[in-house]
Motif scaffolding. Structure first.
Motif, mmCIF file in Angstrom:
data_model
loop_
_atom_site.group_PDB
_atom_site.id
_atom_site.type_symbol
_atom_site.label_atom_id
_atom_site.label_comp_id
_atom_site.label_asym_id
_atom_site.label_seq_id
_atom_site.Cartn_x
_atom_site.Cartn_y
_atom_site.Cartn_z
ATOM 1 N N LYS A 265 -17.323 45.556 -91.151
ATOM 2 C CA LYS A 265 -18.470 46.250 -90.463
ATOM 3 C C LYS A 265 -18.183 46.025 -88.755
ATOM 4 O O LYS A 265 -18.053 45.091 -88.312
ATOM 5 N N LYS A 266 -18.695 47.200 -88.233
ATOM 6 C CA LYS A 266 -18.517 47.023 -86.875
ATOM 7 C C LYS A 266 -19.875 46.661 -86.217
ATOM 8 O O LYS A 266 -20.654 47.473 -86.410
ATOM 9 N N THR A 267 -20.062 45.589 -86.108
ATOM 10 C CA THR A 267 -21.290 44.951 -85.556
ATOM 11 C C THR A 267 -20.990 44.268 -84.187
ATOM 12 O O THR A 267 -19.923 44.128 -83.638
ATOM 13 N N TYR A 268 -22.227 43.975 -83.628
ATOM 14 C CA TYR A 268 -22.267 43.574 -82.295
ATOM 15 C C TYR A 268 -21.261 42.506 -81.758
ATOM 16 O O TYR A 268 -20.477 42.441 -80.941
ATOM 17 N N PRO A 269 -21.474 41.395 -82.713
ATOM 18 C CA PRO A 269 -20.269 40.333 -82.257
ATOM 19 C C PRO A 269 -19.053 40.593 -82.420
ATOM 20 O O PRO A 269 -18.360 40.070 -81.356
ATOM 21 N N VAL A 270 -18.666 41.475 -83.239
ATOM 22 C CA VAL A 270 -17.137 42.002 -83.269
ATOM 23 C C VAL A 270 -16.731 42.843 -82.111
ATOM 24 O O VAL A 270 -15.839 42.660 -81.413
ATOM 25 N N LEU A 271 -17.720 43.850 -81.873
ATOM 26 C CA LEU A 271 -17.509 44.526 -80.701
ATOM 27 C C LEU A 271 -17.587 44.054 -79.334
ATOM 28 O O LEU A 271 -16.687 44.272 -78.727
ATOM 29 N N ALA A 272 -18.456 43.105 -79.232
ATOM 30 C CA ALA A 272 -18.458 42.209 -78.119
ATOM 31 C C ALA A 272 -16.928 41.288 -77.931
ATOM 32 O O ALA A 272 -16.537 41.307 -76.529
ATOM 33 N N ALA A 273 -16.496 40.834 -79.020
ATOM 34 C CA ALA A 273 -15.569 39.882 -78.916
ATOM 35 C C ALA A 273 -14.085 40.957 -78.579
ATOM 36 O O ALA A 273 -13.402 40.651 -77.778
ATOM 37 N N LEU A 274 -14.177 42.145 -79.116
ATOM 38 C CA LEU A 274 -13.083 43.118 -79.090
ATOM 39 C C LEU A 274 -12.984 43.582 -77.437
ATOM 40 O O LEU A 274 -11.833 44.284 -77.041
ATOM 41 N N ALA A 275 -14.266 43.684 -76.970
ATOM 42 C CA ALA A 275 -14.201 44.130 -75.557
ATOM 43 C C ALA A 275 -13.672 43.326 -74.507
ATOM 44 O O ALA A 275 -13.293 43.951 -73.573
ATOM 45 N N GLY A 276 -13.363 42.132 -75.049
ATOM 46 C CA GLY A 276 -12.415 41.345 -73.994
ATOM 47 C C GLY A 276 -10.885 41.754 -73.981
ATOM 48 O O GLY A 276 -10.729 42.559 -74.981
ATOM 49 N N SER A 277 -9.974 40.936 -73.112
ATOM 50 C CA SER A 277 -8.645 41.665 -73.597
ATOM 51 C C SER A 277 -7.656 40.489 -73.659
ATOM 52 O O SER A 277 -6.426 40.702 -73.366
ATOM 53 N N GLY A 278 -8.214 39.348 -73.950
ATOM 54 C CA GLY A 278 -7.191 38.178 -74.183
ATOM 55 C C GLY A 278 -6.313 37.909 -75.460
ATOM 56 O O GLY A 278 -6.579 38.992 -76.345
ATOM 57 N N ARG A 279 -5.776 36.790 -75.580
ATOM 58 C CA ARG A 279 -4.949 36.640 -76.750
ATOM 59 C C ARG A 279 -5.700 36.953 -78.162
ATOM 60 O O ARG A 279 -5.327 37.484 -79.089
ATOM 61 N N HIS A 280 -6.935 35.884 -78.160
ATOM 62 C CA HIS A 280 -7.912 36.132 -79.380
ATOM 63 C C HIS A 280 -8.272 37.611 -79.555
ATOM 64 O O HIS A 280 -8.251 37.693 -80.593
ATOM 65 N N ALA A 304 -13.507 32.632 -86.838
ATOM 66 C CA ALA A 304 -13.270 31.764 -85.632
ATOM 67 C C ALA A 304 -12.948 32.608 -84.269
ATOM 68 O O ALA A 304 -13.292 32.147 -83.099
ATOM 69 N N LEU A 305 -12.172 33.600 -84.392
ATOM 70 C CA LEU A 305 -11.658 34.143 -83.303
ATOM 71 C C LEU A 305 -12.763 35.141 -82.534
ATOM 72 O O LEU A 305 -13.047 35.185 -81.334
ATOM 73 N N VAL A 306 -13.893 35.649 -83.441
ATOM 74 C CA VAL A 306 -14.991 36.270 -82.681
ATOM 75 C C VAL A 306 -15.610 35.393 -81.888
ATOM 76 O O VAL A 306 -16.012 35.475 -80.824
ATOM 77 N N GLU A 307 -15.789 34.280 -82.486
ATOM 78 C CA GLU A 307 -16.521 33.147 -81.685
ATOM 79 C C GLU A 307 -15.706 32.757 -80.532
ATOM 80 O O GLU A 307 -16.343 32.529 -79.489
ATOM 81 N N ALA A 308 -14.392 32.552 -80.609
ATOM 82 C CA ALA A 308 -13.628 32.131 -79.582
ATOM 83 C C ALA A 308 -13.565 33.264 -78.387
ATOM 84 O O ALA A 308 -13.497 32.870 -77.139
ATOM 85 N N CYS A 309 -13.897 34.351 -78.804
ATOM 86 C CA CYS A 309 -13.872 35.432 -77.739
ATOM 87 C C CYS A 309 -15.287 35.577 -77.109
ATOM 88 O O CYS A 309 -15.562 36.830 -76.504
#
Lengths: 355, 355
Positions: A265-280, A304-309
């Motif tokens: 599901k496209k939810t805020y934590p995932v979308l916020a995480a993906l808005a970054g551009s790093g390796r994670h 873990a990746l959502v959290e790391a981002c």
């Protein structure tokens, strides 16, 4: 302040639960009378959806009802305007009917077969009947508000109709998000998600608060502030829901662990995480883009990746920011102190769920 | 008078068609502007349903639009009240939007895949999106009427909301009729069918006429009479539809011959025929009760039996009676002569279809 039940004092939670119960008890006879006005068939589906009966009409034993946040907001905001809560009854009933309508129809559109540990209406009664029951609830909500005595019927219906168009627009956006990519120029941006959440969740909470104020005789500036407070509450509420959908305790949420990630599901934590551009972020996008379903290990890694981002932190921040904004709206207008205190207690309780 | 195109003078039909075109041209810009206010996705589905575009949004070439009876009634009744037709625009738009909503959702509930020689919205776009588009249309209709300038917004929304609850109640009854037996104490009686037709078809036609009168400034007695006239028109309209569903020319109706009997639809001619107790009624009930689908010979025989039992005559009588009743309602109140003449011409045209 953190958005966590760990910080919520038990007595505050008890007080908020008492507020919800008091409002539910106040509204229940009028809500039951409204449902009685429906044709018996959609009426049974409405009662089933409200947790009042089983399929066939037998009353539930210990059924799971909703919290009744919308009706409570309407009652409390009328009290905030110095009126008895009873004066907001038509508004409270209308927003609960609209909420039930939206659950019925959204469950069809989303293909969700379970809600509050039982079958959804379309699953229990069929799609066509569930469409009918939703329509009946929507029509009844408008009719009840259009017939509310006193000088506010026209303004109240105007607010409700704007809310309805907003709700539908939010649901349209939410459905379309599912088809959009995780990355690239067509990816859903966190700001778009916030706008969707405000429409889909915030407009009805804002409408509930505003109708309470309006029917309670509050001046226009107060009614507008109550509306804005409800909208912020909706955005904050959605953020907390999104946190629970990934990090929530399955024993509390009734959903599997990392549920929203497994369903991609496209939810805020995932979308916020993906808005970054790093390796994670790139690894997370690759995981979500993979054709196979996420297995346990994949879900754990994605979490873990959502959290790391920074997706979890950003979502907590989002919830806090909009909770604060809601408080600011409420504190900027004159409200009866006791009601204001109950409203703030309710806001804190709703957002201090276990995350 | 007979209900048949054979008796309709060609110039009367031309005049009625001209009335419909004039009203459609008057309402179209406002209706198009309303559809533009929708989210683009439900907006496209609405435009598709209105016959304005294909799937994907490309404008139709020579698409089949509805007759626009409801918008015409609203415009003509405002003119009947002595106002320019433009004064009824918000009402005309609202009733067309509600009509479109009801087609979208009813087609889902009835499982109908074709309408006006093309796919229905749920067939072309999916069930969930069609539910969404219907909701969007309903919400927009209420919003437009709630925002109509002048002193009549509250009364107009009150009428529309009563109409919506009536529409849904009629649809619930219609769906439940399908599950009831052809004979015995639980059989659908012709009077029940008439009540359903008044709700499902009559309330919206009555609302269209009443909103036109209301927004045109007619006094309450006139508005009530226009509402009653529209309701009678609805019952008459349904009766003619039922006649066409059995005896209509497939080249005109676009449906197979004896279509409603093949589908064993519970329509007025059949219910009136079965209300008798003779040999023919028993044979008809046995045919309709048989487990196998009706083949060509069965459909021909059933049609002959409905006729022999007086089902066709009773339905013609039903249409005539309610057309007369509609005229009586209209003639009992003061209406601008030219508009009154156009309304009566439209009524006669609508009911003088080839049966």
């Amino acid at each position: 302040m953190t958005v966590s039940a760990r910080d919520a004092r038990p007595e505050a939670a008890v007080a908020a639960a008492r507020t919800l119960t008091r409002c539910r008890d106040l509204v229940r006879p009028a809500l039951a009378a409204a449902v009685e006005r429906l044709h018996p068939w959609p009426g049974e589906m409405a009662a089933f959806s409200l947790g009042w009966c089983e399929v066939g009409g037998r009353p539930t034993e210990g059924g799971v009802e909703g919290k009744g946040v919308r009706q409570a907001l309407a009652v409390l905001c009328a009290e905030g305007a110095g009126a008895p809560g009873e004066q907001a009854l038509d508004g409270a009933v209308a927003v609960e009917l609209v909420h039930t309508f939206s659950l019925l129809h959204d469950d069809i559109m989303d293909g969700d077969g379970m809600r509050r540990q039982r079958a959804t209406v379309w699953k229990a009664y069929g799609t066509g009947p569930a469409v009918l029951a939703g329509d009946a609830l929507l029509a009844l909500a408008v009719q009840i508000l259009a017939g509310t005595p006193g000088p506010h019927a026209a303004a109240a219906v105007g607010r409700l109709s704007g809310t309805l168009t907003g709700l539908v627009r939010g649901q349209a956006e939410d459905l379309l998000f599912a088809a959009r990519p995780w990355t690239g120029p067509d990816a859903v941006r966190p700001g778009e998600y916030r706008a969707m959440a405000e429409l889909k969740t915030g407009t009805l909470l804002g409408c509930a608060a505003a109708l309470g104020g309006l029917l309670g005789g509050a001046p226009p500036r107060t009614v507008s502030a109550l509306d804005r407070a409800g909208r912020h509450l909706g955005v904050a509420f959605q953020a907390v829901d999104d946190l629970l959908g990934i990090w929530g305790d399955p024993a509390v949420t009734g959903k599997p662990v990392h549920s929203d990630l497994r369903q991609r599901k496209k939810t805020y934590p995932v979308l916020a995480a993906l808005a970054g551009s790093g390796r994670h972020a790139r690894e997370l996008a690759a995981l979500l883009d993979a054709p196979l379903p996420l297995d346990d290990a994949g879900a754990v890694r994605a979490t873990a990746l959502v959290e790391a981002c920074g997706g979890r932190t950003a979502t907590l921040e989002e919830a806090r920011h909009h909770l604060d904004a809601a408080r600011t709206c409420l504190r900027g207008v004159p409200l009866a102190p006791r009601a204001a205190c109950e409203i703030e207690g309710l806001l804190a309780f709703l957002l201090h769920r276990e995350v």
